[in-house]
Motif scaffolding. Structure first.
Motif, mmCIF file in Angstrom:
data_model
loop_
_atom_site.group_PDB
_atom_site.id
_atom_site.type_symbol
_atom_site.label_atom_id
_atom_site.label_comp_id
_atom_site.label_asym_id
_atom_site.label_seq_id
_atom_site.Cartn_x
_atom_site.Cartn_y
_atom_site.Cartn_z
ATOM 1 N N HIS A 64 -9.428 3.813 1.856
ATOM 2 C CA HIS A 64 -8.453 4.597 2.608
ATOM 3 C C HIS A 64 -7.366 3.702 3.208
ATOM 4 O O HIS A 64 -6.174 4.018 3.155
ATOM 5 N N ARG A 65 -7.806 2.587 3.736
ATOM 6 C CA ARG A 65 -6.842 1.688 4.372
ATOM 7 C C ARG A 65 -5.913 1.012 3.373
ATOM 8 O O ARG A 65 -4.850 0.513 3.740
ATOM 9 N N SER A 66 -6.322 0.977 2.125
ATOM 10 C CA SER A 66 -5.479 0.282 1.150
ATOM 11 C C SER A 66 -4.564 1.228 0.383
ATOM 12 O O SER A 66 -3.885 0.826 -0.558
ATOM 13 N N ARG A 67 -4.537 2.475 0.808
ATOM 14 C CA ARG A 67 -3.738 3.468 0.072
ATOM 15 C C ARG A 67 -2.290 3.051 -0.094
ATOM 16 O O ARG A 67 -1.736 3.096 -1.196
ATOM 17 N N GLU A 68 -1.683 2.674 1.023
ATOM 18 C CA GLU A 68 -0.266 2.331 0.953
ATOM 19 C C GLU A 68 -0.025 1.100 0.092
ATOM 20 O O GLU A 68 0.963 1.014 -0.632
ATOM 21 N N ALA A 69 -0.924 0.157 0.201
ATOM 22 C CA ALA A 69 -0.771 -1.070 -0.582
ATOM 23 C C ALA A 69 -0.878 -0.773 -2.078
ATOM 24 O O ALA A 69 -0.130 -1.308 -2.888
ATOM 25 N N ILE A 70 -1.809 0.094 -2.418
ATOM 26 C CA ILE A 70 -1.973 0.461 -3.828
ATOM 27 C C ILE A 70 -0.732 1.203 -4.308
ATOM 28 O O ILE A 70 -0.205 0.953 -5.389
ATOM 29 N N TRP A 71 -0.240 2.113 -3.462
ATOM 30 C CA TRP A 71 0.947 2.866 -3.849
ATOM 31 C C TRP A 71 2.149 1.936 -4.013
ATOM 32 O O TRP A 71 2.990 2.135 -4.895
ATOM 33 N N ALA A 72 2.203 0.921 -3.182
ATOM 34 C CA ALA A 72 3.307 -0.047 -3.262
ATOM 35 C C ALA A 72 3.330 -0.713 -4.637
ATOM 36 O O ALA A 72 4.388 -1.017 -5.175
ATOM 37 N N VAL A 73 2.168 -0.930 -5.197
ATOM 38 C CA VAL A 73 2.095 -1.547 -6.527
ATOM 39 C C VAL A 73 2.455 -0.530 -7.598
ATOM 40 O O VAL A 73 3.239 -0.795 -8.514
ATOM 41 N N LEU A 74 1.902 0.658 -7.479
ATOM 42 C CA LEU A 74 2.154 1.679 -8.500
ATOM 43 C C LEU A 74 3.620 2.100 -8.532
ATOM 44 O O LEU A 74 4.162 2.409 -9.600
ATOM 45 N N SER A 75 4.245 2.117 -7.379
ATOM 46 C CA SER A 75 5.606 2.639 -7.327
ATOM 47 C C SER A 75 6.663 1.585 -7.592
ATOM 48 O O SER A 75 7.848 1.874 -7.580
ATOM 49 N N ASP A 76 6.205 0.371 -7.838
ATOM 50 C CA ASP A 76 7.146 -0.701 -8.145
ATOM 51 C C ASP A 76 7.050 -1.000 -9.636
ATOM 52 O O ASP A 76 5.997 -1.412 -10.126
ATOM 53 N N ARG A 77 8.145 -0.832 -10.336
ATOM 54 C CA ARG A 77 8.122 -0.987 -11.791
ATOM 55 C C ARG A 77 7.581 -2.350 -12.219
ATOM 56 O O ARG A 77 6.752 -2.451 -13.121
ATOM 57 N N ASP A 78 8.090 -3.387 -11.549
ATOM 58 C CA ASP A 78 7.674 -4.745 -11.951
ATOM 59 C C ASP A 78 6.193 -4.985 -11.696
ATOM 60 O O ASP A 78 5.473 -5.503 -12.545
ATOM 61 N N LYS A 79 5.779 -4.605 -10.511
ATOM 62 C CA LYS A 79 4.366 -4.813 -10.178
ATOM 63 C C LYS A 79 3.479 -3.973 -11.081
ATOM 64 O O LYS A 79 2.426 -4.409 -11.523
ATOM 65 N N PHE A 80 3.941 -2.768 -11.356
ATOM 66 C CA PHE A 80 3.134 -1.890 -12.204
ATOM 67 C C PHE A 80 3.036 -2.445 -13.618
ATOM 68 O O PHE A 80 1.990 -2.379 -14.256
ATOM 69 N N SER A 81 4.129 -2.996 -14.109
ATOM 70 C CA SER A 81 4.107 -3.512 -15.477
ATOM 71 C C SER A 81 3.121 -4.663 -15.590
ATOM 72 O O SER A 81 2.471 -4.847 -16.611
ATOM 73 N N LYS A 82 2.996 -5.438 -14.538
ATOM 74 C CA LYS A 82 2.029 -6.538 -14.568
ATOM 75 C C LYS A 82 0.620 -5.971 -14.543
ATOM 76 O O LYS A 82 -0.298 -6.466 -15.186
ATOM 77 N N LEU A 83 0.473 -4.898 -13.796
ATOM 78 C CA LEU A 83 -0.841 -4.280 -13.711
ATOM 79 C C LEU A 83 -1.216 -3.653 -15.043
ATOM 80 O O LEU A 83 -2.325 -3.816 -15.538
ATOM 81 N N ALA A 84 -0.249 -2.950 -15.629
ATOM 82 C CA ALA A 84 -0.531 -2.234 -16.870
ATOM 83 C C ALA A 84 -0.670 -3.222 -18.024
ATOM 84 O O ALA A 84 -1.391 -2.972 -18.948
#
Lengths: 186, 84
Positions: free
Chosen positions: A166-186
């Motif tokens: 629950h506490r990491s929700r915003e942090a996770i969203w920050a990664v998902l909603s950032d194209r660059d960060k998401f591309s590294k994740l994906a």
């Protein structure tokens, strides 16, 4: 069981989002800086708790904090400070282990959640590649819903893990909603 | 003669027990797991009152509200819930 554990690991990495993405600023999982930023934005003191989850965090920290933290900060090294304040911050490795070991949810449920996480990630992928005509705001809803499902499944039998997620929700969203960060994740 | 009869009886007993176990099982955690999976799919169930094991990761769950679902993992690794 191996495929299941691998699925769980992928699930954890997927929802946490930080494992694959090298922390932009400092190691203690991009979450710490993110939460720290939020903290500074709202209330300097901080416990990154700028989040609503604050209610849980020792609220005493907020008002008094400035002095308390001012005293506390120097005592802790920068690398540790974020961890201490961000007690809420998520330790990816630890989360991965906890999810693997949690008895709060069964194998089929873990697999089912993993399926849903994969589906959500695919929607993000399609969005960033222009195949899906939607907005980030609209993607937030299924994201929040999925997290709520996970938390709801864990909260009774594994409250600490549910709380950590629950506490990491915003942090996770920050990664998902950032194209660059998401591309590294994906 | 007696020995043969005894062995035959034992064999029948073992077969019956095995068959019974395969037909119906009652692990509360498994019931909970199945209920959670069904709920995750947004399907009505409430509580799984019993389930039958059809195979590896293949179950037919009976819900308190009368619904029955087959819950299984398909070859692609997806958990599928089908109303029966």
């Amino acid at each position: 069981m191996n495929p299941v554990w691998r699925a769980e690991a992928a699930f954890v990495l997927a929802i946490a989002g930080c494992a694959a993405a090298p922390p932009v600023e400092s190691p203690p999982a991009a979450i710490a800086p993110a939460t720290a930023k939020q903290a500074s934005a709202s209330a300097p003191p901080s416990k990154p708790a700028s989040q609503p989850a604050d209610a849980k965090a020792p609220a005493k920290a907020s008002p008094a904090p400035p002095k308390a933290l001012a005293l506390a900060k120097p005592q802790v090294s920068p690398s540790i400070a974020p961890k201490a304040e961000a007690a809420p911050a998520l330790d990816i490795k630890s989360l991965e282990e906890q999810l693997k070991e949690t008895k709060a949810i069964g194998v089929m449920t873990k697999l089912s959640l993993k399926n849903q996480v994969d589906d959500l990630l695919q929607r993000f992928r399609d969005f960033y590649e222009g195949r899906l005509k939607t907005t980030l705001a609209e993607l937030r809803q299924p994201y929040e819903l999925l997290l709520m499902k996970v938390i709801a499944l864990l909260q009774d039998a594994d409250a600490p893990l549910a709380s950590a997620i629950h506490r990491s929700r915003e942090a996770i969203w920050a990664v998902l909603s950032d194209r660059d960060k998401f591309s590294k994740l994906a | 003669m007696r020995r043969r009869f005894g062995m035959l009886l034992l064999l029948v007993l073992a077969t019956t027990l095995a068959a019974t176990a395969a037909l119906a099982a009652d692990d509360p955690k498994q019931r909970q797991d199945l209920a959670a999976v069904i709920a995750l799919q947004g399907l009505p169930c409430g509580e799984v009152v019993s389930y039958v094991v059809k195979g590896d990761n293949d179950y037919v769950a009976s819900c308190k509200d009368g619904n029955r679902y087959r819950v299984f993992v398909n070859p692609e690794g997806r958990v599928v819930v089908q109303k029966q």
